[in-house]
Design a protein around this motif. Structure first.
Motif, PDB file in Angstrom:
ATOM      1  N   ARG A 146       0.821  -1.214   0.000  1.00 27.46           N
ATOM      2  CA  ARG A 146       0.000   0.000   0.000  1.00 27.46           C
ATOM      3  C   ARG A 146       0.851   1.258   0.000  1.00 27.46           C
ATOM      4  N   ALA A 147       1.879   1.246  -0.818  1.00 29.01           N
ATOM      5  CA  ALA A 147       2.755   2.408  -0.938  1.00 29.01           C
ATOM      6  C   ALA A 147       2.804   2.850  -2.390  1.00 29.01           C
ATOM      7  N   ALA A 148       3.213   4.108  -2.595  1.00 26.72           N
ATOM      8  CA  ALA A 148       3.301   4.662  -3.947  1.00 26.72           C
ATOM      9  C   ALA A 148       4.509   5.587  -4.023  1.00 26.72           C
ATOM     10  N   LEU A 149       5.204   5.513  -5.156  1.00 25.38           N
ATOM     11  CA  LEU A 149       6.348   6.392  -5.417  1.00 25.38           C
ATOM     12  C   LEU A 149       5.972   7.322  -6.561  1.00 25.38           C
ATOM     13  N   ARG A 150       6.144   8.636  -6.319  1.00 22.12           N
ATOM     14  CA  ARG A 150       5.714   9.619  -7.312  1.00 22.12           C
ATOM     15  C   ARG A 150       6.817  10.630  -7.606  1.00 22.12           C
ATOM     16  N   LEU A 151       6.930  10.962  -8.886  1.00 21.40           N
ATOM     17  CA  LEU A 151       7.738  12.100  -9.314  1.00 21.40           C
ATOM     18  C   LEU A 151       6.770  13.172  -9.799  1.00 21.40           C
ATOM     19  N   PHE A 153       6.495  16.935 -11.457  1.00 20.65           N
ATOM     20  CA  PHE A 153       7.213  18.008 -12.166  1.00 20.65           C
ATOM     21  C   PHE A 153       6.333  19.250 -12.213  1.00 20.65           C
ATOM     22  N   TYR A 154       6.973  20.401 -12.020  1.00 15.93           N
ATOM     23  CA  TYR A 154       6.268  21.687 -12.042  1.00 15.93           C
ATOM     24  C   TYR A 154       6.658  22.471 -13.285  1.00 15.93           C
ATOM     25  N   GLY A 155       5.637  22.970 -13.988  1.00 20.46           N
ATOM     26  CA  GLY A 155       5.874  23.823 -15.161  1.00 20.46           C
ATOM     27  C   GLY A 155       6.788  23.169 -16.170  1.00 20.46           C
ATOM     28  N   ASP A 156       7.708  23.946 -16.694  1.00 23.11           N
ATOM     29  CA  ASP A 156       8.678  23.432 -17.661  1.00 23.11           C
ATOM     30  C   ASP A 156       9.919  22.932 -16.919  1.00 23.11           C
ATOM     31  N   ASP A 157       9.705  21.922 -16.094  1.00 25.70           N
ATOM     32  CA  ASP A 157      10.791  21.326 -15.301  1.00 25.70           C
ATOM     33  C   ASP A 157      11.473  22.350 -14.401  1.00 25.70           C
ATOM     34  N   GLU A 158      10.661  23.273 -13.877  1.00 29.47           N
ATOM     35  CA  GLU A 158      11.219  24.244 -12.934  1.00 29.47           C
ATOM     36  C   GLU A 158      11.587  23.575 -11.608  1.00 29.47           C
ATOM     37  N   ARG A 159      10.831  22.531 -11.273  1.00 26.97           N
ATOM     38  CA  ARG A 159      11.033  21.845 -10.002  1.00 26.97           C
ATOM     39  C   ARG A 159      10.581  20.404 -10.146  1.00 26.97           C
ATOM     40  N   CYS A 160      11.238  19.500  -9.386  1.00 28.53           N
ATOM     41  CA  CYS A 160      10.845  18.087  -9.349  1.00 28.53           C
ATOM     42  C   CYS A 160      10.871  17.630  -7.889  1.00 28.53           C
ATOM     43  N   VAL A 161       9.800  16.977  -7.471  1.00 33.00           N
ATOM     44  CA  VAL A 161       9.696  16.475  -6.094  1.00 33.00           C
ATOM     45  C   VAL A 161       9.426  14.981  -6.148  1.00 33.00           C
ATOM     46  N   VAL A 162      10.230  14.211  -5.404  1.00 37.66           N
ATOM     47  CA  VAL A 162      10.011  12.765  -5.299  1.00 37.66           C
ATOM     48  C   VAL A 162       9.311  12.500  -3.972  1.00 37.66           C
ATOM     49  N   SER A 163       8.226  11.726  -4.007  1.00 39.00           N
ATOM     50  CA  SER A 163       7.408  11.474  -2.815  1.00 39.00           C
ATOM     51  C   SER A 163       7.181   9.980  -2.637  1.00 39.00           C
ATOM     52  N   LEU A 164       7.244   9.555  -1.380  1.00 39.62           N
ATOM     53  CA  LEU A 164       6.898   8.187  -0.997  1.00 39.62           C
ATOM     54  C   LEU A 164       5.719   8.269  -0.050  1.00 39.62           C
ATOM     55  N   LYS A 165       4.602   7.662  -0.446  1.00 39.74           N
ATOM     56  CA  LYS A 165       3.400   7.684   0.388  1.00 39.74           C
ATOM     57  C   LYS A 165       2.995   6.256   0.719  1.00 39.74           C
ATOM     58  N   ALA A 166       2.407   6.092   1.920  1.00 41.29           N
ATOM     59  CA  ALA A 166       2.027   4.735   2.335  1.00 41.29           C
ATOM     60  C   ALA A 166       0.796   4.770   3.230  1.00 41.29           C
ATOM     61  N   ARG A 167       0.004   3.695   3.120  1.00 38.18           N
ATOM     62  CA  ARG A 167      -1.142   3.428   3.991  1.00 38.18           C
ATOM     63  C   ARG A 167      -2.122   4.606   4.059  1.00 38.18           C
ATOM     64  N   ALA A 168      -2.609   5.003   2.916  1.00 43.74           N
ATOM     65  CA  ALA A 168      -3.571   6.110   2.867  1.00 43.74           C
ATOM     66  C   ALA A 168      -4.936   5.659   3.371  1.00 43.74           C
ATOM     67  N   VAL A 169      -5.587   6.551   4.137  1.00 43.82           N
ATOM     68  CA  VAL A 169      -6.947   6.305   4.635  1.00 43.82           C
ATOM     69  C   VAL A 169      -7.765   7.558   4.356  1.00 43.82           C
ATOM     70  N   LEU A 170      -8.934   7.370   3.746  1.00 42.95           N
ATOM     71  CA  LEU A 170      -9.804   8.500   3.395  1.00 42.95           C
ATOM     72  C   LEU A 170     -11.208   8.209   3.919  1.00 42.95           C
TER      73      LEU A 170
END
Length: 296
Positions: A146-151, A153-170
């Protein structure tokens, strides 16, 4: 008289001789036995034999739990028994990561989205054009836990953020998910997006956790979606109004990260109800909707 006495004496002697002869015969027939005292004396007089050291006991097997004892008693098929032991990985330690808590309200349609943007326009801060790409291990190591890895990107590659998320509950429009993220060089991020295998060697704390804690050696790309996010500073709340474009449709949503999600949700609902804007509680994350292939 004397003759009679002599006869009696001879008879007694004969009887005594017969009795003595019988006793001698019995004694000769008897098996020789050793006296207890003599046997004890002989035993004590002997020199004690050299003591032989006892053989060491066999090594004890490590104690088994009930499950281990049962498993040890069940014979495994030859194919399984001869296989090498599976790889083991450390337990996920995302419990030390910050918990992201957000209010998520889904807007009914494009018209509801337009009306919200008009109401909040005096409080507009910035608009981001985002591209979100997702990845998993080659053996589904992330999704299996129950995990996800995300890249992102903002605009024309102005910024890149790598995120690891796990065990989401909504639940009831409030999302809680464990999250760890950091900025990544946009050039490195684009290289990983084009060739996911490069995620295995890219220098990043978050990617290092994915490799070490999840045991991911190879990566695969899952695809992604675009998002236009308008940010507003309204009544002390940071509101993010999203227009998310999937290949199968468009989703409109308001997100608000807050330490008091119930209070933030109440204020947002009052705004929408007072202006007659149709909405509902979100029931799935954008990633879950993307993976399902259809709008909820």
């Amino acid at each position: 008289m004397s003759d009679r006495r002599a006869n009696l004496n001879r008879r007694e002697m004969t009887r005594g001789t017969s009795t003595f002869t019988l006793w001698c015969y019995k004694m000769l027939r008897r098996k020789p036995t050793k006296s207890k005292s003599r046997s004890k004396t002989k035993t004590n007089s002997r020199k004690p034999a050299a003591a032989t050291p006892p053989s060491p006991p066999p090594p004890l097997a490590p104690p088994l739990s009930s499950a281990g004892w049962i498993a040890a008693k069940i014979p495994l098929p030859r194919r399984i028994a001869s296989a090498s032991p599976p790889r083991t990985f450390r337990a996920l330690s995302l419990l030390s990561s910050p918990m992201e808590v957000e209010v998520k309200l889904r807007l009914a349609d494009a018209d509801a989205h337009r009306r919200v943007a008009a109401l909040l326009s005096p409080f507009h801060v910035v608009t981001h054009h985002q591209r979100n790409l997702f990845f998993d291990g080659a053996a589904s190591e992330l999704s299996a836990r129950r995990a996800a890895l995300r890249l992102r990107f903002y605009g024309d590659d102005e910024r890149c953020v790598v995120s690891l998320k796990a065990r989401a509950v909504l639940v009831d429009g409030v999302s809680r998910v464990e999250e760890d993220e950091e900025d990544l060089d946009p050039g490195v991020g684009r290289g990983c997006a084009a060739e996911p295998r490069k995620l295995g060697t890219a220098e990043s704390r978050v990617l290092g956790r994915v490799r070490e804690e999840f045991g991911v050696a190879g990566f695969v790309g899952l695809g992604g979606f675009g998002n236009v996010r308008s940010v507003y500073d309204w009544k002390g709340l940071k509101l993010e109004v999203d227009e998310t474009k999937f290949d199968f449709g468009t989703l409109y949503e308001i997100e608000c990260e807050s330490a008091d999600p119930e209070g933030a949700k109440r204020v947002l609902e009052e705004l929408l109800k007072e202006n007659g804007i149709d909405y509902s509680y979100s029931t799935a994350s954008k990633f879950a909707i993307f993976r399902s292939g259809k709008l909820p």
